[in-house]
Design a protein around this motif. Structure first.
Motif: not given
Length: 441
Positions: A282-286, A56-63, A364-368, A373-374
């Motif tokens: 990481a959350i804020a940066t992404s 669910l957290q991976a949806l952050l970049p979408v929104w 790294c993984v949050f920005v990727l 890139v997953t």
């Protein structure tokens, strides 16, 4: 902007982490057996919950990208479609928590621990749905750059959680002592209360009205759900590998006895608290990187990424130094058993190294994910964390590794896992640099 966003997220994350800290301290004061059982039960619950949370957290970049592109009207429909994904995640998680017997037998958890662990997890199974749905609410707020409401709810929940855990565990006022299961009941009550408050805010706050969240829910849009899954499932599996490489240590260490399990739980809990800072950054940066990518400004996205890394590594150095300098004092907070305190203090210098590497790889993984890139991080996690980290740990602890004999100590698990995470962080850094250069060209 990143520091302010991360600071708000951090306060809320620390409040949530305080759930685990208070349960660890309360269980340790109740009995050494309860603390050891919590080490195993928490390892299983965290493996399940954090993996599904990663989906669910991976949806952050979408929104965040929709927000950055000024397409707020599309956010509501996207959030409603994400509820189908959340429903699947909840069903999978509840089955895993209600049927933990196979994992307990496979890892040879002592039989005298299993009953208490299974009872603890059975209660937490019914706390999973509100927890994951609240995480969806949290992800939405973070993607829109407004984490304050989430933080206030998390702080308020801690005020309720602490007295409930003490009351349910030790009993009083006509309620019998429940032991470790009391901590789980307190978590269940608080999680449902938090979800209720989140729904009320979504209905009543003027901030959300422009996103049309409360339109009639559409039938499943399988194309969009598949897009969510392509981003979220590899992200969730990567988190599963990362977390299980960490939490399976608790199950393998349990066979070394209650003192080893208790010391490991102290080290794990302190590391989890320290992890909240790089996670928040990481959350804020992404969120900022995705916002600028959605707005079409790649240069500002790279600048946000660089700033996030500088802040994360600086904070990680401070935390690691404190863990080394105050290792005896920190261990003494959790337990009054001299054997447990001494063993926990021995682990903390290695835990400090683990934390430094953890901060690097988390950013790294949050920005990727912002660059979609997953799959590559998932492959690296499997090879490094499961192969070198967990497999090497098991050999060093129980069989011997090369010229080193079997250590029969939780220290073996921390040494090998820290080394594996350092290599993971370096590989992720190289992958992120290559990805950003490719995007720029």
């Amino acid at each position: 902007m990143i520091a302010r966003h991360a600071g708000t997220v951090l306060v809320g994350q620390l409040a949530v982490m305080a759930f685990g800290v208070t349960d660890t301290i309360i269980a340790g004061r109740y009995s050494e057996h309860a603390l050891a059982a919590l080490s195993v039960g928490a390892a299983i619950f965290v493996s399940v919950y954090v993996s599904l949370m990663g989906v669910l957290q991976a949806l952050l970049p979408v929104w965040a990208e929709l927000h950055g592109a000024g397409r707020g009207d599309e956010v509501g429909r996207s959030v409603r479609q994400s509820l189908y994904l959340a429903g699947i995640a909840i069903a999978v998680g509840m089955v895993a928590l209600l049927l933990p017997g196979g994992a307990l037998r496979w890892t040879q958890v002592p039989a005298e621990m299993r009953g208490e662990v299974e009872a603890y997890l059975a209660v937490l199974a019914f706390a999973l749905a509100p927890s994951l749905l609240f995480r969806l609410f949290s992800t939405l707020n973070q993607s829109l750059g407004k984490p304050q409401l989430v933080t206030w709810l998390q702080l308020a929940s801690l005020v309720v959680k602490l007295p409930l855990s003490i009351w349910f565990t030790f009993g009083g006022a006509g309620l019998p002592a429940m032991g470790l299961v009391g901590c789980a009941w307190a978590t269940l009550c608080v999680n449902w209360a938090m979800l209720g408050c989140a729904v009320w805010l979504l209905r009543s706050s003027a901030f959300y009205r422009g996103y049309a969240l409360w339109e009639r829910i559409e039938p499943p849009d399988w194309q969009q759900i598949r897009q969510f899954a392509r981003l979220g499932v590899p992200g969730g599996l990567a988190v599963l590998v990362e977390v299980t490489s960490f939490t399976l240590m608790a199950l393998f260490i349990a066979r070394l006895g209650t003192a080893a399990a208790a010391a490991h739980q102290i080290a794990s809990n302190l590391l989890a608290v320290a992890y909240m800072m790089p996670l928040s950054l990481a959350i804020a940066t992404s969120a900022r990187v995705s916002f600028w990518l959605g707005a079409g400004d790649a240069a500002k996205a790279r600048h946000a990424c660089r700033l996030g890394f500088e802040l994360a590594m600086l904070c990680a150095l401070v935390y690691a130094g404190a863990m080394v300098a105050l290792r005896h004092e920190l261990a003494n907070v959790y337990s009054d058993n001299p054997e447990v305190i001494a063993l926990a203090a021995l682990l903390l210098p290695v835990v400090a190294v683990y934390h430094l590497a953890d901060a690097l790889q988390t950013l790294c993984v949050f920005v990727l994910r912002c660059y979609r890139v997953t799959l590559a991080p998932l492959v690296i996690y499997c090879a490094m964390l499961w192969g070198l980290g967990l497999g090497g740990s098991y050999l060093l602890a129980y069989r011997g590794l090369g010229p080193w004999p079997a250590m029969q100590s939780p220290l073996a698990f921390w040494i090998m896992s820290a080394g594996a995470l350092v290599l993971t962080g370096l590989l992720f850094s190289a992958l992120l640099r290559w990805t950003m250069q490719k995007r720029a060209s």
